[in-house]
Design a protein around this motif. Structure first.
Motif, PDB file in Angstrom:
ATOM      1  N   ASN A   1       0.859  -1.209   0.053  1.00 40.74           N
ATOM      2  CA  ASN A   1      -0.108  -0.018  -0.090  1.00 40.74           C
ATOM      3  C   ASN A   1       0.920   1.237   0.039  1.00 40.74           C
ATOM      4  O   ASN A   1       0.212   2.206   0.062  1.00 40.74           O
ATOM      5  N   GLN A  53       2.385   3.100  -2.054  1.00 38.06           N
ATOM      6  CA  GLN A  53       2.000   4.030  -3.150  1.00 38.06           C
ATOM      7  C   GLN A  53       0.661   4.672  -2.874  1.00 38.06           C
ATOM      8  O   GLN A  53       0.325   5.619  -3.234  1.00 38.06           O
ATOM      9  N   ASN A  54      -0.314   3.927  -2.571  1.00 40.78           N
ATOM     10  CA  ASN A  54      -1.644   4.214  -2.070  1.00 40.78           C
ATOM     11  C   ASN A  54      -1.686   5.400  -1.243  1.00 40.78           C
ATOM     12  O   ASN A  54      -2.118   6.478  -1.083  1.00 40.78           O
ATOM     13  N   VAL A  55      -0.586   5.150  -0.058  1.00 37.72           N
ATOM     14  CA  VAL A  55      -0.460   6.052   0.937  1.00 37.72           C
ATOM     15  C   VAL A  55       0.158   7.214   0.690  1.00 37.72           C
ATOM     16  O   VAL A  55      -0.221   8.476   0.921  1.00 37.72           O
ATOM     17  N   ASN A 107       0.072   8.709  -2.439  1.00 41.44           N
ATOM     18  CA  ASN A 107      -0.688   9.331  -3.261  1.00 41.44           C
ATOM     19  C   ASN A 107      -1.883  10.235  -2.412  1.00 41.44           C
ATOM     20  O   ASN A 107      -2.437  10.968  -2.803  1.00 41.44           O
ATOM     21  N   THR A 108      -2.384   9.317  -1.421  1.00 41.79           N
ATOM     22  CA  THR A 108      -3.680   9.887  -0.836  1.00 41.79           C
ATOM     23  C   THR A 108      -3.277  10.839   0.327  1.00 41.79           C
ATOM     24  O   THR A 108      -4.073  11.588   0.748  1.00 41.79           O
ATOM     25  N   THR A 109      -1.990  10.818   0.918  1.00 42.09           N
ATOM     26  CA  THR A 109      -1.711  11.585   2.036  1.00 42.09           C
ATOM     27  C   THR A 109      -0.553  12.826   1.765  1.00 42.09           C
ATOM     28  O   THR A 109      -0.590  13.672   2.577  1.00 42.09           O
ATOM     29  N   ARG A 110      -0.151  12.637   0.653  1.00 43.99           N
ATOM     30  CA  ARG A 110       1.041  13.610   0.344  1.00 43.99           C
ATOM     31  C   ARG A 110       2.059  13.488   1.143  1.00 43.99           C
ATOM     32  O   ARG A 110       2.678  14.627   1.329  1.00 43.99           O
TER      33      ARG A 110
END
Ligand code: GAP
Length: 457
Positions: free
Chosen positions: A157, A159-161, A163-166
């Motif tokens: 996860n 990359q997900n984190v 991308n979503t939290t910057r």
């Protein structure tokens, strides 16, 4: 683990207390139990919850550079090929040719079966991951694994984190969750079980800053245990030898605790380098690199991993808090648990079962209950009730006596010092709040007084 016994509390005493007072029961006990699986009872679940909350507070809530995650236990089976667990997560297993008991060969000191002395087979590697099947058809194509560490859910996860939290480097992702290992050698109560819980941090850093962050986390994590009341002298750091290092680790230290059976791992802190992100990028075909705004370069972050066990922390805290005193010819068992961790924060005890006293005590109890886990107890003598609370680590008892009916004051008794103060009921919540946060008992609220024996009865 060394053979040196700690000379502190016996493990039997801890096991017996856990059973007697409802901290821990053997799993599915009415069917004879299930080897190395445990159920946390009414007090155990509170203590466990408090440990997890204390960890989450320290590593997520109070930091700007950490976020949380709760990934699923079942993951795509490719995860475990990429992580190296399918190939490398194995222990050398030997079997006794006589009694057929199985042992980890690296745990044995002699060449024969420790149980019956029989001859042992040659070691063969045994993978510790539990297998199961996804969907209705039990065939190889549908095999999935119960995760043996929570860490992989974080890596996949990453990359997900981002991308979503910057979040920018350095930052971490923290997760608490169950892990499963088909351990060969179990025993030692909840120290090594087949189903357990981990509290893991994967801290992503710029390559080249590894040593600085590794040392930072070593210190941070040791301090966390000390802040929760574990004695410094019961903790030590131990570096893994080259032969001992897990396949993913460049450097690893264990924080060892002096358990009743000797020094053993409480938490592992590893420098995993770029191993996991490189592997997952390669197996998934997805880019897991990170764009460094400062250098305008794409980099693969390195990872420092402090990985703690909830169950081992639970056991260490109980062993460290356990104490016995001889009082009036009887053994008084006390758990000196940090108030933050104590399963019950306050017990309300009416001096007798007289109707008016019970009514007032229940009113006090109902008033405290929304703030903290509280107990009400009016069974047996006040002395016995105090002992019962000491044994489960309740930091404060509130006694309601006959004078309380007249002056609307109650007595607060402190578990560790046995000191007592008398405070107005109207000031009770505020006073308890301050005492639970560490204020000295003898700092009195308005209208409070030091309680002297015999004065109020
Ligand atoms: N992700 C890294 C990792 O899993 P580990 O040293 O294998 O590293 C980390 O495990 C922590 O998990 C250990 O320090 C211990 O507290 C806990 N742990 C590991 N195996 C366990 C078991 N069988 N029973 C209870 N706790 C266990």
């Amino acid at each position: 683990m060394t053979e040196q016994a700690s000379g502190k509390v016996d493990m039997e005493k801890i096991v017996s207390l856990c059973r007697r007072r409802g901290f821990i029961f053997p799993s599915s006990e009415i069917y004879g139990g299930l080897s190395s699986c445990w159920d946390y009872g009414p007090l155990g679940v509170e203590l466990k919850q408090n440990i997890k909350q204390a960890w989450w507070r320290a590593v997520v809530q109070e930091r700007d550079d950490m976020v949380g995650l709760d990934a699923s236990i079942l993951m795509h089976p490719e995860t475990w090929r990429a992580s190296g667990h399918l190939q490398g997560f194995a222990d050398p297993l030997v079997e006794c040719k006589n009694c057929h008991l199985r042992w980890r060969s690296d745990d044995l000191t002699g060449n024969n079966c420790p149980s019956c002395g029989g001859e042992l087979t040659e070691p063969r590697l045994f993978n510790l991951m539990f297998k199961t099947f996804m969907g209705p058809v039990e065939e190889m194509a549908n095999v999935v694994y119960l995760r043996p560490e929570t860490a992989q859910g974080i890596f996949v996860n990453f990359q997900n984190v981002v991308n979503t939290t910057r979040k920018r480097l350095p930052f971490g992702i923290a997760q608490i969750g169950k892990a499963f290992r088909n351990e060969i050698t179990t025993g030692k109560f909840i120290f090594r079980s087949r189903e357990f819980e981990q509290m893991e941090i994967e801290f992503f850093i710029k390559p080249g800053t590894d040593e600085e962050w590794f040392n930072y986390w070593l210190e941070e994590r040791v301090n966390w245990y000390v802040k929760l009341g574990i004695k410094k002298e019961s903790l030590q750091l131990r570096q893994h030898s080259k032969e001992e290092l897990a396949h993913y680790a460049r450097v690893c230290y264990d924080i060892d605790y002096l358990f009743p059976m000797g020094w053993a791992e409480l938490e592992g802190i590893a420098n995993r380098g770029d191993f996991d992100l490189v592997q997952h990028a390669s197996f998934s075909g997805k880019s897991l690199d990170y764009f460094d705004e400062e250098t305008k370069e794409h980099i693969i972050p390195h990872i420092i991993e402090p990985s703690a066990g909830v169950d081992r922390t639970f056991l260490a805290l109980l062993c460290d808090a356990y104490d016995e005193e001889l009082a009036e010819g009887e053994i008084r068992v006390i758990l000196h648990l940090h108030p933050t961790l104590a399963p019950i924060k306050v017990a309300v005890l009416p001096l007798s079962r007289r109707e008016k006293l019970v009514a007032l005590a229940k009113q006090v109890y109902v008033d405290l209950r929304p703030c903290w886990m509280a107990n009400y107890d009016d069974a047996q003598s006040i002395g016995r009730r105090y002992r019962r609370q000491d044994e489960i680590g309740t930091p404060f008892c509130v006694t309601v006596d006959f004078q309380s009916l007249e002056d609307e004051q109650v007595t607060i008794r402190e578990r560790d010092t046995l000191n007592q103060i008398r405070v107005p009921i109207a000031e009770l919540k505020k006073t308890l709040q301050a005492k639970l946060e560490g204020e000295d008992l003898f700092v009195l609220p308005p209208g409070g007084s030091i309680w002297k024996e015999g004065e109020s009865s």
